[in-house]
Design a protein around this motif. Structure first.
Motif, PDB file in Angstrom:
ATOM      1  N   CYS A 163       2.667   1.872  -3.319  1.00 22.39           N
ATOM      2  CA  CYS A 163       1.700   2.667  -4.414  1.00 22.39           C
ATOM      3  C   CYS A 163       1.766   4.045  -3.946  1.00 22.39           C
ATOM      4  O   CYS A 163       1.356   4.867  -4.875  1.00 22.39           O
ATOM      5  N   ILE A 164       1.618   4.439  -2.870  1.00 26.76           N
ATOM      6  CA  ILE A 164       1.428   5.717  -2.582  1.00 26.76           C
ATOM      7  C   ILE A 164       2.647   6.493  -3.053  1.00 26.76           C
ATOM      8  O   ILE A 164       2.632   7.736  -3.559  1.00 26.76           O
TER       9      ILE A 164
ATOM     10  N   GLY B  95      -3.615   6.872  -2.984  1.00 28.57           N
ATOM     11  CA  GLY B  95      -3.037   5.551  -3.171  1.00 28.57           C
ATOM     12  C   GLY B  95      -2.987   4.978  -4.609  1.00 28.57           C
ATOM     13  O   GLY B  95      -2.912   3.779  -4.648  1.00 28.57           O
TER      14      GLY B  95
ATOM     15  N   GLN C 221       5.319   0.652  -7.156  1.00 24.64           N
ATOM     16  CA  GLN C 221       4.358  -0.570  -6.571  1.00 24.64           C
ATOM     17  C   GLN C 221       5.247  -1.863  -6.898  1.00 24.64           C
ATOM     18  O   GLN C 221       5.752  -2.133  -7.939  1.00 24.64           O
TER      19      GLN C 221
ATOM     20  N   GLY D  88       0.022   8.998   4.478  1.00 22.67           N
ATOM     21  CA  GLY D  88      -0.893   7.961   4.657  1.00 22.67           C
ATOM     22  C   GLY D  88      -0.159   6.948   5.442  1.00 22.67           C
ATOM     23  O   GLY D  88      -1.036   5.819   5.673  1.00 22.67           O
TER      24      GLY D  88
ATOM     25  N   ARG E 134       0.745  -1.136   0.011  1.00 23.41           N
ATOM     26  CA  ARG E 134       0.024   0.061  -0.066  1.00 23.41           C
ATOM     27  C   ARG E 134       0.824   1.157   0.017  1.00 23.41           C
ATOM     28  O   ARG E 134       0.614   2.254  -0.981  1.00 23.41           O
TER      29      ARG E 134
END
Length: 551
Positions: free
Chosen positions: A337-338, A530, A342, A373, A334
């Motif tokens: 991805c931010i 995200g 990825q 995040g 996760r």
């Protein structure tokens, strides 16, 4: 006074025939400056001009025990040169540049120096493309872009300034594309080299012939070859990816020619292949094999986990590299991805398996904390992933882990993000150390979060920081000096570390690196949601750079 250090390929020119005398300054100690390619490249570029004498200077200390900076070539002081040229690779060296000027008896502030008839101070490098404004009180001319593309117009312009015989001619340099003259330029546009094959490399590299001690390079006696410039992957925290777009690869044919000639002219038995995007170079293995066939040792920097395989590791191990550095950066899929990197945990574990199967016994992992995040479970995931890597079969001290706080950088999507609170960063570091303390296979390291915060301030600030930089230089440049300098200059560092509004003016936008502000903002919004973005060569996401020239 001559600085006595054994070196290869030193260029000594006749000063009587030179029209321009340039002091090339690396604002840090000798072993740091001579380890990398920038000084070698700039030295070769300037000295390729018959009308230029270029000699090198470093911050005194750690092997260069001098009362002031003196030329490595002739022992002359900085004040003997027409131009004092700094390359800024790291923001925390700003204070060292001011210290070098003060030690040489040169007025650091440009207006005072001009009135006193001092040398022209020039600055270039990635920090200048990032944000020249913190040093704008001290630097006369900033060079924004690739040195190869700037060399001739810069040198010719400097010669015109020195030969003009009229007051204030330095302002004329504001008309040269790629040059930013504080107080005269409204802005400056980055210029860049279209093909890396057009870079001179260089072949006959100046390098220290010192095997050990404070002057020895941490990489040994190496020939450095730049394989890529730029990256294009789009990791949202990465300054170099964004300010060096588009990615340019050196062709395999050119790389082999440079290696064959360079290793005849440079007495090195080790080759360091460099480039932020080197993992994606299609001919990397071919070049590695050629280096090995020449009987040389070999080393490469950090490799993306999803580009590591047993064949590549085997080549590097045969070349004498004992540890591979890979950078998951984000602790969980996760978080990756931010940051737009990825990959799942299995890709990281597969890379570490390949390290062992390819013949190496150690790996180094980089992680970033304080990301937008981020949650508590993400910090715990670092411990879990590191332990999973260690369980693959690494022995004592076989897994080196570097944990560093996010430093928001100009010209990246995270320029609006702000920096995590110091107490939060320290709590994360304590949790990670606690989780890994009893594991003898793991070695922890990382940037001091106080230094990281200083780096962020110097990255994100404007000309008002000049007073603090000068005071910190006068007080010695340490963290205590910076605290005192900020206090006396009435600057609150926390004001630079807050999140910024999307429509807020940004001091670094005085230079134009080619990126669309709207694209950066979209990338920031996608980070908060995200959502990843494909690499620029897979699907154009309209950052704006490539429309300005050749891919």
């Amino acid at each position: 006074m001559r600085v006595r250090v054994p070196e290869a390929n030193v260029v000594v020119k006749d000063w009587r025939r030179a029209e321009l005398k340039i002091a090339l300054c690396y604002p840090n100690i000798y072993r740091v400056g001579m380890a990398g390619l920038p000084i070698r490249l700039l030295y070769a570029l300037f000295n390729s001009r018959e009308d230029v004498v270029c000699e090198r200077f470093f911050l005194p200390g750690e092997g260069l025990d001098l009362p002031e900076p003196l030329s490595m070539e002739s022992g002359r002081p900085l004040s003997d040169f027409d131009v004092v040229a700094f390359t800024f690779q790291y923001e925390w060296d700003y204070v060292n540049a001011v210290r070098m000027l003060l030690m040489a008896g040169i007025r650091p502030r440009r207006e005072e120096r001009r009135r006193a008839g001092g040398p022209i101070v020039l600055a270039g490098g990635p920090c200048v493309m990032e944000n020249p404004m913190p040093m704008s009180d001290f630097v006369d001319v900033f060079a924004v872009g690739d040195a190869e593309a700037l060399l001739d117009p810069l040198v010719d312009g400097l010669k015109d300034v020195l030969c003009s015989g009229r007051p204030g001619p330095i302002e004329d340099l504001a008309d040269v594309r790629g040059l930013f003259v504080p107080g005269s330029s409204e802005g400056a546009e980055r210029v860049w080299l279209g093909s890396l094959d057009e870079s001179p490399a260089p072949e006959a590299q100046v390098l220290p012939l010192v095997g050990e001690g404070p002057l020895a390079s941490p990489f040994g006696v190496t020939f450095n070859l730049e394989m890529t410039r730029g990256c294009g992957r789009g990791c949202r925290f990465c300054l170099i990816d964004h300010i060096t777009r588009p990615r340019r690869d050196r062709s395999v044919e050119d790389a082999l020619e440079r290696l064959d000639l360079g290793l005849r002219l440079t007495p090195a038995k080790k080759v360091l292949l460099v480039g932020a995007g080197i993992s994606d170079h299609g001919g990397l293995k071919d070049v590695c094999e050629h280096v090995l066939d020449m009987g040389c040792e070999l080393s490469v920097p950090s490799i993306r986990p999803d580009r590591v395989d047993e064949e590549l590791v085997s080549l590097l191990a045969r070349g004498g590299q004992r540890r591979l550095t890979i950078a998951p950066d984000g602790p969980t899929p996760r978080m990756r991805c931010i940051i737009n990197k990825q990959m799942d945990d299995e890709a990281v574990l597969d890379a570490c398996r390949a390290v062992l199967e390819g013949g190496m016994r150690a790996v180094k992992l980089y992680f970033i904390i304080g990301l937008p995040g981020e949650r508590e479970e993400d910090i715990r995931a670092i411990v879990e992933l590191v332990k999973a890597v260690a369980e693959l079969g690494f022995g004592p001290k076989g897994v080196h882990v570097s944990i560093n706080p996010l430093v928001p950088k100009p010209w990246t999507p995270f320029q609006w993000a702000g920096m995590a609170d110091l107490a939060y960063v320290r709590s994360c570091l304590r949790a990670i150390r606690s989780g890994l303390r009893s594991d003898g296979r793991v070695v922890l390291s990382g940037l001091d979060p106080r230094v990281a915060r200083l780096q962020a301030v110097l990255s994100l600030g404007g000309p008002e920081l000049g007073r603090a930089i000068e005071l910190a230089a006068l007080y010695g440049g340490g963290l205590g000096a910076w605290r005192r300098a900020f206090r006396e200059a009435r600057i609150d560092p926390n004001a630079y570390l807050r999140p910024r509004e999307p429509d807020e003016p940004l001091p670094w936008e005085v230079v134009e690196v080619g990126l669309n502000r709207s694209w950066l903002l979209r990338e920031y919004e996608k980070a908060l949601a995200g959502e990843p973005t494909p690499p620029c060569w897979v699907e154009c996401s309209s950052c704006g750079v490539c429309s300005r020239g050749n891919r």
